[in-house]
Write an enzyme that holds these catalytic residues in place. Sequence first.
Site, PDB file in Angstrom:
ATOM      1  N   ARG A  35       2.762  -2.097 -10.160  1.00 12.26           N
ATOM      2  CA  ARG A  35       2.818  -0.757  -9.855  1.00 12.26           C
ATOM      3  C   ARG A  35       4.472  -0.175 -10.823  1.00 12.26           C
ATOM      4  O   ARG A  35       4.141   0.501 -10.723  1.00 12.26           O
ATOM      5  CB  ARG A  35       3.376  -0.377  -8.274  1.00 12.26           C
ATOM      6  N   GLU A 180      -9.157  -7.820   7.630  1.00 13.07           N
ATOM      7  CA  GLU A 180     -10.035  -7.138   6.348  1.00 13.07           C
ATOM      8  C   GLU A 180     -10.590  -8.230   5.269  1.00 13.07           C
ATOM      9  O   GLU A 180     -10.329  -8.724   4.246  1.00 13.07           O
ATOM     10  CB  GLU A 180      -8.906  -7.055   5.220  1.00 13.07           C
ATOM     11  N   LYS A 222     -10.269  -3.715  10.029  1.00 13.93           N
ATOM     12  CA  LYS A 222      -9.331  -3.138   7.610  1.00 13.93           C
ATOM     13  C   LYS A 222     -10.787  -3.309   6.598  1.00 13.93           C
ATOM     14  O   LYS A 222     -10.901  -4.042   6.055  1.00 13.93           O
ATOM     15  CB  LYS A 222      -8.294  -3.834   7.436  1.00 13.93           C
ATOM     16  N   SER A 264      -7.854   2.435   1.048  1.00 15.01           N
ATOM     17  CA  SER A 264      -8.150   3.438   0.474  1.00 15.01           C
ATOM     18  C   SER A 264      -9.064   2.589  -0.788  1.00 15.01           C
ATOM     19  O   SER A 264      -9.780   3.058  -1.708  1.00 15.01           O
ATOM     20  CB  SER A 264      -6.651   4.107  -0.134  1.00 15.01           C
ATOM     21  N   GLY A 265      -8.741   1.029  -1.239  1.00 11.39           N
ATOM     22  CA  GLY A 265      -9.580   0.887  -2.342  1.00 11.39           C
ATOM     23  C   GLY A 265      -9.401   1.364  -3.494  1.00 11.39           C
ATOM     24  O   GLY A 265     -10.005   0.820  -4.458  1.00 11.39           O
ATOM     25  N   GLY A 266      -8.384   1.796  -4.144  1.00 11.73           N
ATOM     26  CA  GLY A 266      -8.309   2.395  -5.185  1.00 11.73           C
ATOM     27  C   GLY A 266      -8.696   3.628  -5.607  1.00 11.73           C
ATOM     28  O   GLY A 266      -8.826   4.198  -6.881  1.00 11.73           O
ATOM     29  N   ARG A 298      -2.370   2.476  -1.628  1.00 10.52           N
ATOM     30  CA  ARG A 298      -2.147   2.473  -3.302  1.00 10.52           C
ATOM     31  C   ARG A 298      -2.091   4.554  -2.584  1.00 10.52           C
ATOM     32  O   ARG A 298      -2.153   5.724  -2.852  1.00 10.52           O
ATOM     33  CB  ARG A 298      -3.535   2.831  -4.016  1.00 10.52           C
TER      34      ARG A 298
HETATM   35  P1  13P Z   1      -5.065  -0.552  -0.334  1.00  8.32           P
HETATM   36  O1  13P Z   1      -5.020   0.722   0.687  1.00  8.32           O
HETATM   37  O2  13P Z   1      -4.506  -0.193  -1.540  1.00  8.32           O
HETATM   38  O3  13P Z   1      -6.520  -0.808  -1.019  1.00  8.32           O
HETATM   39  O4  13P Z   1      -4.509  -1.372  -0.124  1.00  8.32           O
HETATM   40  C1  13P Z   1      -4.491  -1.628   1.487  1.00  8.32           C
HETATM   41  C2  13P Z   1      -4.216  -3.321   1.451  1.00  8.32           C
HETATM   42  O5  13P Z   1      -3.461  -3.293   2.157  1.00  8.32           O
HETATM   43  C3  13P Z   1      -5.198  -4.236   0.547  1.00  8.32           C
HETATM   44  O6  13P Z   1      -5.205  -5.445   1.575  1.00  8.32           O
END
Ligand code: 13P
Length: 340
Positions: A35, A180, A222, A264-266, A298
């Site tokens: 990042r 998650e 998550k 959010s996953g990109g 992100r």
């Molecule tokens: P993102 O929202 O960028 O996907 O990250 C969340 C996260 O903690 C992934 O493990």
Amino acid sequence: MASNLSELAATANALVAPAKGILAADESTGTIGNRLKSINVENTEPARRAYREMLFRTEGAANYVSGVILFDETLRQAAADETPMVNLLTDQGIIPGIKVDAGAKSLAGGANGELVTEGLDGLRERLAEYRQIGARFAKWRAVITIGDGMPTSTCIEVNAHALARYAALCQEAGLVPIVEPEVLMDGGHSIERAEEVTEATLREVFRQLAAQNVDPEAILLKPNMVVSGYDQSNRAGAADVAERTVRVFQHTVPASMPGIVFLSGGQNDEDAIVNLQAIAERGIAVKAPWQISYSYGRGLQAAPLKAWGGKPENVPAAQAAFLERCRLTSAAREATYSAN
Ligand code: 13P
């Protein structure tokens, strides 16, 4: 419910309080380095501290952020004026959390490229220490890849088993586990395939959680949203995403679990908000029993990272950008974004 479990359930509910969600700022040293590289900043400890301190000192963010997931280094770190980073959060009523997995590694015996998350050895001792430093919740991310012959049932099973072992240890240690299981959005797969894999994954995760005596009232899920693979040319719209995503949870998630906090996953900033808004609306329409909220990395950080650019004089602009992402994401979580 045992008393420590009712305390954990209270924390889980506080993390998904109305209008609020979670900031994921738990990038490992390598990931935060990527990042920082994108804004031409060297990946040093002072740079990581300055960036995260900028986020955590944003006035007003506590209206939208219930908790922050930290990386080990940040949980132990102090701000430039020596205030522990943890106190920057707790002074605003924000709950500190900690990423406790040791990353996703190549899965022996899996299909080519499949991953399994490591970090169970010594976890009981690490959790006790993290709680003592001030963490009240934890995160463990499992990764499921969609591709040719993937995921294998082996990959889903071993990742679900590890998630449940982690979750049971967290509840024993007095930390709320964020569970998650991320089905990656990368690839050319259809939304139907994403739905099928997400449902199979969640089914196995909740089977393992129950088998290992994890109390659903004291966890948060998550998950990924159910979306078309990024390389699909004709990607499904938000209404389709919302219908399939909520249906998968109706099929697999116990009603007693307090909340679902999406990664959010990109996705780009707009998709991360528009899809969350559509899912929140769908949740209301079907009277979903869980809070539906966010745990974005992100999705909350891309704009402030760019505005900051590593320069102290840009801190106010970066904080304004962060606050705006928080405000909009919170509105989407409340299903009021389109009215903004
Ligand atoms: P993102 O929202 O960028 O996907 O990250 C969340 C996260 O903690 C992934 O493990």
